[in-house]
Design a protein around this motif. Structure first.
Motif, PDB file in Angstrom:
ATOM      1  N   LYS A  45       0.821  -1.210   0.000  1.00  0.00           N
ATOM      2  CA  LYS A  45       0.000   0.000   0.000  1.00  0.00           C
ATOM      3  C   LYS A  45       0.852   1.257   0.000  1.00  0.00           C
ATOM      4  O   LYS A  45       0.382   2.326  -0.370  1.00  0.00           O
ATOM      5  CB  LYS A  45      -0.933   0.015   1.212  1.00  0.00           C
ATOM      6  CG  LYS A  45      -1.986  -1.058   1.166  1.00  0.00           C
ATOM      7  CD  LYS A  45      -2.858  -1.013   2.401  1.00  0.00           C
ATOM      8  CE  LYS A  45      -3.907  -2.105   2.363  1.00  0.00           C
ATOM      9  NZ  LYS A  45      -4.757  -2.080   3.557  1.00  0.00           N
ATOM     10  N   SER A  46       2.093   1.151   0.425  1.00  0.00           N
ATOM     11  CA  SER A  46       2.988   2.306   0.483  1.00  0.00           C
ATOM     12  C   SER A  46       3.787   2.497  -0.795  1.00  0.00           C
ATOM     13  O   SER A  46       4.435   3.518  -0.964  1.00  0.00           O
ATOM     14  CB  SER A  46       3.964   2.146   1.646  1.00  0.00           C
ATOM     15  OG  SER A  46       3.272   2.011   2.854  1.00  0.00           O
ATOM     16  N   THR A  48       2.796   2.913  -3.988  1.00  0.00           N
ATOM     17  CA  THR A  48       2.292   3.915  -4.930  1.00  0.00           C
ATOM     18  C   THR A  48       2.708   5.329  -4.537  1.00  0.00           C
ATOM     19  O   THR A  48       3.188   6.073  -5.398  1.00  0.00           O
ATOM     20  CB  THR A  48       0.769   3.803  -5.100  1.00  0.00           C
ATOM     21  OG1 THR A  48       0.461   2.492  -5.571  1.00  0.00           O
ATOM     22  CG2 THR A  48       0.259   4.827  -6.096  1.00  0.00           C
ATOM     23  N   PHE A  52       5.029   7.499  -6.902  1.00  0.00           N
ATOM     24  CA  PHE A  52       4.498   8.776  -7.377  1.00  0.00           C
ATOM     25  C   PHE A  52       5.523   9.882  -7.160  1.00  0.00           C
ATOM     26  O   PHE A  52       5.766  10.708  -8.042  1.00  0.00           O
ATOM     27  CB  PHE A  52       3.191   9.103  -6.645  1.00  0.00           C
ATOM     28  CG  PHE A  52       2.488  10.321  -7.142  1.00  0.00           C
ATOM     29  CD1 PHE A  52       1.677  10.251  -8.259  1.00  0.00           C
ATOM     30  CD2 PHE A  52       2.635  11.539  -6.503  1.00  0.00           C
ATOM     31  CE1 PHE A  52       1.010  11.370  -8.731  1.00  0.00           C
ATOM     32  CE2 PHE A  52       1.981  12.668  -6.963  1.00  0.00           C
ATOM     33  CZ  PHE A  52       1.170  12.582  -8.078  1.00  0.00           C
ATOM     34  N   TRP A  69      -1.917   9.748 -10.532  1.00  0.00           N
ATOM     35  CA  TRP A  69      -1.797   8.724  -9.485  1.00  0.00           C
ATOM     36  C   TRP A  69      -2.158   7.335 -10.013  1.00  0.00           C
ATOM     37  O   TRP A  69      -1.451   6.359  -9.765  1.00  0.00           O
ATOM     38  CB  TRP A  69      -2.718   9.116  -8.326  1.00  0.00           C
ATOM     39  CG  TRP A  69      -2.632   8.220  -7.145  1.00  0.00           C
ATOM     40  CD1 TRP A  69      -3.334   7.085  -6.894  1.00  0.00           C
ATOM     41  CD2 TRP A  69      -1.771   8.391  -6.027  1.00  0.00           C
ATOM     42  NE1 TRP A  69      -2.975   6.549  -5.698  1.00  0.00           N
ATOM     43  CE2 TRP A  69      -2.016   7.329  -5.139  1.00  0.00           C
ATOM     44  CE3 TRP A  69      -0.816   9.345  -5.688  1.00  0.00           C
ATOM     45  CZ2 TRP A  69      -1.343   7.201  -3.936  1.00  0.00           C
ATOM     46  CZ3 TRP A  69      -0.157   9.208  -4.485  1.00  0.00           C
ATOM     47  CH2 TRP A  69      -0.416   8.143  -3.630  1.00  0.00           C
ATOM     48  N   HIS A  70      -3.256   7.213 -10.748  1.00  0.00           N
ATOM     49  CA  HIS A  70      -3.699   5.910 -11.249  1.00  0.00           C
ATOM     50  C   HIS A  70      -2.679   5.320 -12.227  1.00  0.00           C
ATOM     51  O   HIS A  70      -2.426   4.115 -12.212  1.00  0.00           O
ATOM     52  CB  HIS A  70      -5.071   6.039 -11.921  1.00  0.00           C
ATOM     53  CG  HIS A  70      -5.611   4.738 -12.420  1.00  0.00           C
ATOM     54  ND1 HIS A  70      -6.033   3.739 -11.571  1.00  0.00           N
ATOM     55  CD2 HIS A  70      -5.775   4.257 -13.675  1.00  0.00           C
ATOM     56  CE1 HIS A  70      -6.437   2.697 -12.294  1.00  0.00           C
ATOM     57  NE2 HIS A  70      -6.283   2.996 -13.570  1.00  0.00           N
ATOM     58  N   GLU A  71      -2.101   6.167 -13.060  1.00  0.00           N
ATOM     59  CA  GLU A  71      -1.099   5.685 -14.005  1.00  0.00           C
ATOM     60  C   GLU A  71       0.154   5.208 -13.266  1.00  0.00           C
ATOM     61  O   GLU A  71       0.745   4.194 -13.629  1.00  0.00           O
ATOM     62  CB  GLU A  71      -0.727   6.791 -14.992  1.00  0.00           C
ATOM     63  CG  GLU A  71       0.224   6.328 -16.069  1.00  0.00           C
ATOM     64  CD  GLU A  71       0.515   7.398 -17.093  1.00  0.00           C
ATOM     65  OE1 GLU A  71       1.495   7.230 -17.834  1.00  0.00           O
ATOM     66  OE2 GLU A  71      -0.227   8.398 -17.164  1.00  0.00           O
ATOM     67  N   VAL A  72       0.540   5.913 -12.222  1.00  0.00           N
ATOM     68  CA  VAL A  72       1.694   5.490 -11.425  1.00  0.00           C
ATOM     69  C   VAL A  72       1.403   4.143 -10.783  1.00  0.00           C
ATOM     70  O   VAL A  72       2.234   3.237 -10.790  1.00  0.00           O
ATOM     71  CB  VAL A  72       2.043   6.549 -10.348  1.00  0.00           C
ATOM     72  CG1 VAL A  72       3.074   6.003  -9.371  1.00  0.00           C
ATOM     73  CG2 VAL A  72       2.551   7.818 -10.991  1.00  0.00           C
ATOM     74  N   GLU A  73       0.188   4.004 -10.257  1.00  0.00           N
ATOM     75  CA  GLU A  73      -0.189   2.770  -9.560  1.00  0.00           C
ATOM     76  C   GLU A  73      -0.226   1.573 -10.500  1.00  0.00           C
ATOM     77  O   GLU A  73       0.215   0.479 -10.142  1.00  0.00           O
ATOM     78  CB  GLU A  73      -1.556   2.969  -8.908  1.00  0.00           C
ATOM     79  CG  GLU A  73      -2.006   1.817  -8.065  1.00  0.00           C
ATOM     80  CD  GLU A  73      -3.310   2.134  -7.356  1.00  0.00           C
ATOM     81  OE1 GLU A  73      -3.437   1.742  -6.198  1.00  0.00           O
ATOM     82  OE2 GLU A  73      -4.194   2.779  -7.954  1.00  0.00           O
ATOM     83  N   THR A  74      -0.739   1.753 -11.704  1.00  0.00           N
ATOM     84  CA  THR A  74      -0.926   0.619 -12.605  1.00  0.00           C
ATOM     85  C   THR A  74       0.243   0.376 -13.551  1.00  0.00           C
ATOM     86  O   THR A  74       0.408  -0.749 -14.030  1.00  0.00           O
ATOM     87  CB  THR A  74      -2.204   0.813 -13.449  1.00  0.00           C
ATOM     88  OG1 THR A  74      -2.104   2.031 -14.177  1.00  0.00           O
ATOM     89  CG2 THR A  74      -3.431   0.820 -12.580  1.00  0.00           C
ATOM     90  N   SER A  76       3.738   2.421 -13.369  1.00  0.00           N
ATOM     91  CA  SER A  76       5.080   2.689 -12.842  1.00  0.00           C
ATOM     92  C   SER A  76       5.486   1.766 -11.695  1.00  0.00           C
ATOM     93  O   SER A  76       6.639   1.346 -11.635  1.00  0.00           O
ATOM     94  CB  SER A  76       5.182   4.139 -12.385  1.00  0.00           C
ATOM     95  OG  SER A  76       5.002   5.001 -13.484  1.00  0.00           O
ATOM     96  N   VAL A  77       4.575   1.469 -10.793  1.00  0.00           N
ATOM     97  CA  VAL A  77       4.938   0.589  -9.667  1.00  0.00           C
ATOM     98  C   VAL A  77       5.401  -0.777 -10.175  1.00  0.00           C
ATOM     99  O   VAL A  77       6.460  -1.259  -9.755  1.00  0.00           O
ATOM    100  CB  VAL A  77       3.786   0.467  -8.642  1.00  0.00           C
ATOM    101  CG1 VAL A  77       4.085  -0.615  -7.617  1.00  0.00           C
ATOM    102  CG2 VAL A  77       3.553   1.800  -7.943  1.00  0.00           C
TER     103      VAL A  77
END
Length: 100
Positions: A45-46, A48, A52, A69-74, A76-77
């Motif tokens: 959970k940390s 993203t 970011f 944020w959503h693009e980073v989560e899906t 970049s992570v």
């Protein structure tokens, strides 16, 4: 307590405080200095928020835009995690280009 002892205690406390502050001041607590191994050991959970910060740091887009944020989560992570598995001793700040 006489005045000399009181002044000595204050000077010692000030010296100790200055030493401790300078010791902690040199350590920057940003994701840029985090190693890949530390990133992979984090609570998922940390990841993203850290990703970011890494992806959007020092990035100049037109009009003040940023990577959402959503693009980073899906996107970049998983990229950062995959790269970190290959080089666990690398710093996250070094992976900025591969994460975008």
């Amino acid at each position: 307590m006489n005045i000399k002892a009181y002044v000595s205690v204050i000077i010692a406390a000030a010296a100790f405080s200055a030493t401790m502050n300078s010791a902690f001041a040199t350590q920057e607590t940003t994701p840029q200095n985090m190693t890949c191994q530390e990133f992979m050991d984090m609570n998922p959970k940390s990841m993203t928020p850290v990703a970011f910060w890494v992806v959007n740091r020092n990035t100049d887009f037109k009009g003040g835009d940023y990577i959402h944020w959503h693009e980073v989560e899906t996107v970049s992570v998983p990229r950062i995690f995959k790269q970190c598995q290959k080089t666990p001793k690398a710093k996250l700040g070094e992976l900025t280009q591969s994460a975008k």
